[in-house]
Design a protein around this motif. Structure first.
Motif, PDB file in Angstrom:
ATOM      1  N   VAL A  95       4.209  -2.846   2.393  1.00  0.00           N
ATOM      2  CA  VAL A  95       4.934  -1.981   1.650  1.00  0.00           C
ATOM      3  C   VAL A  95       5.764  -2.412   0.462  1.00  0.00           C
ATOM      4  O   VAL A  95       6.115  -3.922   0.654  1.00  0.00           O
ATOM      5  CB  VAL A  95       5.751  -0.910   2.376  1.00  0.00           C
ATOM      6  N   TYR A 148      -0.603   3.038   0.567  1.00  0.00           N
ATOM      7  CA  TYR A 148      -0.607   1.906   1.615  1.00  0.00           C
ATOM      8  C   TYR A 148       0.118   2.015   2.662  1.00  0.00           C
ATOM      9  O   TYR A 148       0.849   3.113   2.914  1.00  0.00           O
ATOM     10  CB  TYR A 148       0.168   0.533   0.636  1.00  0.00           C
ATOM     11  N   CYS A 149      -0.190   1.198   3.757  1.00  0.00           N
ATOM     12  CA  CYS A 149       0.610   1.256   5.130  1.00  0.00           C
ATOM     13  C   CYS A 149       0.319   2.914   5.638  1.00  0.00           C
ATOM     14  O   CYS A 149       1.490   3.422   5.903  1.00  0.00           O
ATOM     15  CB  CYS A 149       2.028   0.935   5.157  1.00  0.00           C
TER      16      CYS A 149
END
Length: 279
Positions: A95, A148-149
């Motif tokens: 992140v 993302y993540c």
């Protein structure tokens, strides 16, 4: 969500604001701080804690990211873009943290019945819904493919992710942590992670699954709500909520007896980072 509300009801909260410590405040210190507070809260030496934290130009990697086949090339890219990088001790993948990203940690005690992982996530989701209830927009908790993540508790508005939640459990204390992209461009942050994975993976097949990041599915709260929010605005909303739901808020930093514990956890996470990053 009544159970989530109950998890947030405490007679007393400690409020620790570490959002304005500047670029010298290293992200490893944050994760060591949450471990310290988990021990204090879990042992009953401290009441529940709400902590805010901001880190400048930092990429926080997950342990799984350290197994990327060309990690060195990815890290060289991050360094060229001016980012620091660390490996966190809670779950998840890479992140972006910067001045427009507010992190909040809720450190809660494990009661007799315990706090299962979904209850911890639900409590944070409920809190964020309450903080922005005046905007009359639905905040969903579901995985946003291409973010993302990614995870089942990605927080999104109209299909665009602005926050992710993780947890850390230690010595009967639970740290529920969230990063909130408050201002700036969510898609530009996602482009950085997209390029990190492209350089770190280079098309190679891997046993572990890494996200195929699509920058267009990520945004900041300011972008989604159409209002120029700041990190300070969000903190004020949080303090207002805690004031209404508790009898007392004690503002401060770590207690003197917690500093020795902090140094122990800080040394531990530094050692872990050296191990994972082969530094």
């Amino acid at each position: 969500m009544e159970e989530a509300r109950r998890l947030l009801q405490h007679d007393r909260w400690r409020w620790i604001d570490q959002s304005a410590l500047g670029p010298q405040f290293h992200a490893l210190q944050s994760f060591a701080t949450d471990d310290t507070l988990c021990e204090s809260v879990g042992s009953g030496k401290s009441s529940a804690v709400a902590r805010s934290w901001v880190h400048h130009d930092t990429i926080v990697l997950g342990i799984q990211d350290t197994k990327l086949p060309f990690l060195e090339e990815g890290i060289e890219f991050l360094e060229a873009q001016g980012y620091q990088y660390i490996v966190r001790n809670s779950g998840g993948l890479a992140v972006v943290l910067d001045e427009g990203v507010l992190n909040l940690s809720l450190i809660l005690p494990e009661r007799d019945q315990g706090i299962d992982i979904n209850r911890g996530y639900d409590a944070m989701w409920f809190l964020i819904q309450q903080l922005f209830a005046d905007f009359k927009m639905e905040i969903e908790a579901r995985e946003i493919i291409g973010s993302y993540c990614p995870g089942s508790y990605d927080l999104s508005i109209n299909g665009k992710k602005f926050a992710g939640i993780s947890q850390r459990r230690l010595k009967k204390g639970v740290a529920v942590q969230i990063y909130l992209c408050v201002t700036g461009s969510g898609s530009k942050r996602a482009e950085t992670i997209q390029q990190f994975y492209e350089r770190s993976k280079q098309g190679m097949a891997t046993k572990l699954v890494y996200p195929e990041v699509k920058p267009e599915v990520m945004a900041s709260l300011s972008e989604l709500l159409g209002q120029p929010l700041t990190v300070q605005d969000v903190q004020l909303r949080l303090l207002t909520y805690l004031n209404h739901s508790s009898e007392e808020i004690l503002s401060g930093q770590l207690m003197p007896e917690e500093f020795e514990v902090f140094h122990r956890y800080y040394e531990r996470i530094i050692e872990r980072n050296e191990k994972f990053l082969n530094k």
